[in-house]
Scaffold this motif. Structure first.
Motif, PDB file in Angstrom:
ATOM      1  N   SER A  38      45.911  34.182  35.502  1.00 48.55           N
ATOM      2  CA  SER A  38      44.723  34.470  36.321  1.00 48.55           C
ATOM      3  C   SER A  38      45.052  35.419  37.479  1.00 48.55           C
ATOM      4  O   SER A  38      44.200  36.217  37.888  1.00 48.55           O
ATOM      5  CB  SER A  38      44.115  33.172  36.861  1.00 48.55           C
ATOM      6  OG  SER A  38      45.015  32.503  37.723  1.00 48.55           O
ATOM      7  N   HIS A  44      38.181  38.931  42.255  1.00 53.07           N
ATOM      8  CA  HIS A  44      36.905  38.240  42.148  1.00 53.07           C
ATOM      9  C   HIS A  44      36.761  37.454  40.839  1.00 53.07           C
ATOM     10  O   HIS A  44      35.837  36.646  40.690  1.00 53.07           O
ATOM     11  CB  HIS A  44      35.744  39.236  42.274  1.00 53.07           C
ATOM     12  CG  HIS A  44      35.639  40.204  41.133  1.00 53.07           C
ATOM     13  ND1 HIS A  44      36.447  41.326  41.035  1.00 53.07           N
ATOM     14  CD2 HIS A  44      34.841  40.214  40.022  1.00 53.07           C
ATOM     15  CE1 HIS A  44      36.146  41.990  39.927  1.00 53.07           C
ATOM     16  NE2 HIS A  44      35.183  41.343  39.299  1.00 53.07           N
ATOM     17  N   GLN A  45      37.677  37.673  39.885  1.00 57.58           N
ATOM     18  CA  GLN A  45      37.618  36.960  38.608  1.00 57.58           C
ATOM     19  C   GLN A  45      38.640  35.830  38.500  1.00 57.58           C
ATOM     20  O   GLN A  45      38.563  35.020  37.574  1.00 57.58           O
ATOM     21  CB  GLN A  45      37.851  37.941  37.451  1.00 57.58           C
ATOM     22  CG  GLN A  45      36.757  38.969  37.265  1.00 57.58           C
ATOM     23  CD  GLN A  45      37.026  39.867  36.073  1.00 57.58           C
ATOM     24  OE1 GLN A  45      38.164  40.040  35.640  1.00 57.58           O
ATOM     25  NE2 GLN A  45      35.973  40.450  35.534  1.00 57.58           N
ATOM     26  N   GLN A  46      39.574  35.783  39.435  1.00 56.71           N
ATOM     27  CA  GLN A  46      40.700  34.855  39.298  1.00 56.71           C
ATOM     28  C   GLN A  46      40.267  33.396  39.309  1.00 56.71           C
ATOM     29  O   GLN A  46      40.665  32.612  38.443  1.00 56.71           O
ATOM     30  CB  GLN A  46      41.731  35.122  40.412  1.00 56.71           C
ATOM     31  CG  GLN A  46      42.445  36.443  40.266  1.00 56.71           C
ATOM     32  CD  GLN A  46      43.410  36.709  41.401  1.00 56.71           C
ATOM     33  OE1 GLN A  46      43.638  35.861  42.275  1.00 56.71           O
ATOM     34  NE2 GLN A  46      43.988  37.908  41.429  1.00 56.71           N
ATOM     35  N   GLN A  47      39.479  33.009  40.297  1.00 55.21           N
ATOM     36  CA  GLN A  47      39.075  31.607  40.393  1.00 55.21           C
ATOM     37  C   GLN A  47      38.246  31.194  39.179  1.00 55.21           C
ATOM     38  O   GLN A  47      38.415  30.097  38.636  1.00 55.21           O
ATOM     39  CB  GLN A  47      38.282  31.363  41.673  1.00 55.21           C
ATOM     40  CG  GLN A  47      37.979  29.886  41.907  1.00 55.21           C
ATOM     41  CD  GLN A  47      37.173  29.650  43.166  1.00 55.21           C
ATOM     42  OE1 GLN A  47      36.022  30.075  43.256  1.00 55.21           O
ATOM     43  NE2 GLN A  47      37.762  28.978  44.145  1.00 55.21           N
ATOM     44  N   ARG A  48      37.370  32.084  38.730  1.00 56.36           N
ATOM     45  CA  ARG A  48      36.528  31.770  37.569  1.00 56.36           C
ATOM     46  C   ARG A  48      37.390  31.563  36.328  1.00 56.36           C
ATOM     47  O   ARG A  48      37.136  30.659  35.525  1.00 56.36           O
ATOM     48  CB  ARG A  48      35.508  32.890  37.333  1.00 56.36           C
ATOM     49  CG  ARG A  48      34.481  32.567  36.254  1.00 56.36           C
ATOM     50  CD  ARG A  48      33.211  33.382  36.452  1.00 56.36           C
ATOM     51  NE  ARG A  48      33.454  34.809  36.296  1.00 56.36           N
ATOM     52  CZ  ARG A  48      33.163  35.495  35.195  1.00 56.36           C
ATOM     53  NH1 ARG A  48      32.609  34.879  34.154  1.00 56.36           N
ATOM     54  NH2 ARG A  48      33.390  36.779  35.118  1.00 56.36           N
ATOM     55  N   ALA A  49      38.423  32.388  36.163  1.00 57.08           N
ATOM     56  CA  ALA A  49      39.317  32.243  35.001  1.00 57.08           C
ATOM     57  C   ALA A  49      40.040  30.902  35.041  1.00 57.08           C
ATOM     58  O   ALA A  49      40.183  30.228  34.015  1.00 57.08           O
ATOM     59  CB  ALA A  49      40.330  33.386  34.968  1.00 57.08           C
ATOM     60  N   ARG A  50      40.495  30.501  36.242  1.00 55.98           N
ATOM     61  CA  ARG A  50      41.185  29.208  36.360  1.00 55.98           C
ATOM     62  C   ARG A  50      40.234  28.056  36.056  1.00 55.98           C
ATOM     63  O   ARG A  50      40.598  27.097  35.371  1.00 55.98           O
ATOM     64  CB  ARG A  50      41.788  29.073  37.773  1.00 55.98           C
ATOM     65  CG  ARG A  50      42.969  29.974  38.018  1.00 55.98           C
ATOM     66  CD  ARG A  50      43.683  29.617  39.304  1.00 55.98           C
ATOM     67  NE  ARG A  50      42.970  30.066  40.487  1.00 55.98           N
ATOM     68  CZ  ARG A  50      43.143  31.254  41.076  1.00 55.98           C
ATOM     69  NH1 ARG A  50      44.000  32.120  40.564  1.00 55.98           N
ATOM     70  NH2 ARG A  50      42.469  31.576  42.158  1.00 55.98           N
ATOM     71  N   ARG A  51      39.007  28.141  36.575  1.00 52.69           N
ATOM     72  CA  ARG A  51      38.027  27.086  36.312  1.00 52.69           C
ATOM     73  C   ARG A  51      37.720  26.987  34.809  1.00 52.69           C
ATOM     74  O   ARG A  51      37.711  25.899  34.235  1.00 52.69           O
ATOM     75  CB  ARG A  51      36.727  27.372  37.081  1.00 52.69           C
ATOM     76  CG  ARG A  51      36.859  27.306  38.594  1.00 52.69           C
ATOM     77  CD  ARG A  51      36.949  25.855  39.063  1.00 52.69           C
ATOM     78  NE  ARG A  51      36.993  25.776  40.513  1.00 52.69           N
ATOM     79  CZ  ARG A  51      38.094  25.773  41.244  1.00 52.69           C
ATOM     80  NH1 ARG A  51      39.267  25.870  40.635  1.00 52.69           N
ATOM     81  NH2 ARG A  51      38.061  25.663  42.551  1.00 52.69           N
ATOM     82  N   ILE A  52      37.454  28.132  34.195  1.00 47.49           N
ATOM     83  CA  ILE A  52      37.135  28.126  32.761  1.00 47.49           C
ATOM     84  C   ILE A  52      38.317  27.617  31.952  1.00 47.49           C
ATOM     85  O   ILE A  52      38.154  26.813  31.023  1.00 47.49           O
ATOM     86  CB  ILE A  52      36.734  29.540  32.293  1.00 47.49           C
ATOM     87  CG1 ILE A  52      35.377  29.928  32.907  1.00 47.49           C
ATOM     88  CG2 ILE A  52      36.658  29.608  30.772  1.00 47.49           C
ATOM     89  CD1 ILE A  52      34.957  31.347  32.614  1.00 47.49           C
ATOM     90  N   ASP A 195      43.839  26.479  42.547  1.00 47.53           N
ATOM     91  CA  ASP A 195      43.728  27.595  43.489  1.00 47.53           C
ATOM     92  C   ASP A 195      44.878  27.631  44.491  1.00 47.53           C
ATOM     93  O   ASP A 195      45.473  28.697  44.707  1.00 47.53           O
ATOM     94  CB  ASP A 195      42.380  27.543  44.214  1.00 47.53           C
ATOM     95  CG  ASP A 195      41.225  27.900  43.283  1.00 47.53           C
ATOM     96  OD1 ASP A 195      41.477  28.505  42.229  1.00 47.53           O
ATOM     97  OD2 ASP A 195      40.068  27.555  43.614  1.00 47.53           O
TER      98      ASP A 195
END
Length: 266
Positions: A38, A44-52, A195
């Protein structure tokens, strides 16, 4: 056993606690991989990738729990390569096996993928930094992941780690509610830790190389496990814990030296 009986059974609570601890420890590998992948995405995409990635890990684990009967059959040998292994002089068991089951094939594929991916990342981290801006930008473009590619790689390793995790759960208890609860709590802990871990790795570049070295070791262990050479997990995590402890001391030392230099020049 019904839910009320489980809630009043101290043995069930002990099994739940033990299983959560084991699942968290086993989940560290998954979390490190997700953090490294991630961190290669735009911020701006890192947190979303970790969540997914972690939600997919939860879905896979819960899905596998509903297929426990099928999952157990993955341990039945599918074919034998016919290569004779040595005999362990302490317990009389083979030092390695070539009768491969479905689980072994998944571990083998996952281990080889992890070895390839971690080695590739180490190669990129070893690239010299003294480059012109044009060459550096070209290099960044070459190694930058798309969001879809990152999720695809996370899914592959989620599957491997999920199977290992659920087989551990099956070996610990026969009660499905305990296994489901442990998996949900474990992934919840991983969601909270994802995170801060990713940020810590990003802010301390030396930890990236250490984390990649861990992934190489884990990949090698998965390949060895596929061939019946079982390395006790306690040895692996003790080595990882010791290495992290030493690196944390180095980070504290560097920060103190930096602070001292700033105060001396002030």
């Amino acid at each position: 056993m019904d839910i009320m009986a489980l809630l009043s059974d101290p043995a069930a609570w002990a099994a739940l606690f033990t299983l959560i601890v084991l699942e968290v420890v086993l989940g560290v590998d998954n979390l490190i991989f997700i953090a490294i992948i991630s961190n290669k995405l735009p911020e701006h995409q890192q947190q979303r990738a970790r969540r997914i990635g972690l939600i997919l890990a939860l879905v896979m684990r819960l899905g596998l729990l509903t297929l426990i009967g099928w999952l157990v059959t993955l341990q039945t040998p599918l074919f034998d390569l016919g290569i004779q292994g040595g005999i362990n002089e302490y317990n009389g068991e083979p030092t390695f096996e070539t009768a491969l089951s479905g689980r072994d094939l998944i571990l083998l594929a996952g281990g080889l993928f992890l070895l390839w991916k971690a080695t590739k990342e180490i190669h990129h981290n070893m690239e010299p930094k003294e480059r012109s801006d044009d060459v550096l930008n070209k290099h960044k473009k070459a190694v930058q992941l798309t969001f879809g590619a990152a999720i695809a790689q996370i899914i592959v390793l989620d599957m491997v780690f999920s199977i290992d995790s659920i087989l551990t759960a099956v070996g610990m208890t026969d009660e499905l509610p305990i296994m489901v609860t442990a998996v949900v709590i474990t992934v919840g802990i991983m969601l909270v830790a994802a995170d801060p871990l990713a940020k810590f790795i990003e802010n301390n570049p030396t930890l990236v190389m250490l984390a990649l070295a861990f992934l190489v070791m884990i990949g090698a262990v998965l390949v060895a496990d596929a061939f019946g050479f079982h390395v006790p997990k306690g040895y692996i995590y003790a080595a990882m814990g010791f290495s992290v402890g030493v690196e944390v001391l180095n980070i504290f030392k560097r920060n103190r030296l930096r602070k001292t230099e700033i105060e001396a020049t002030a």
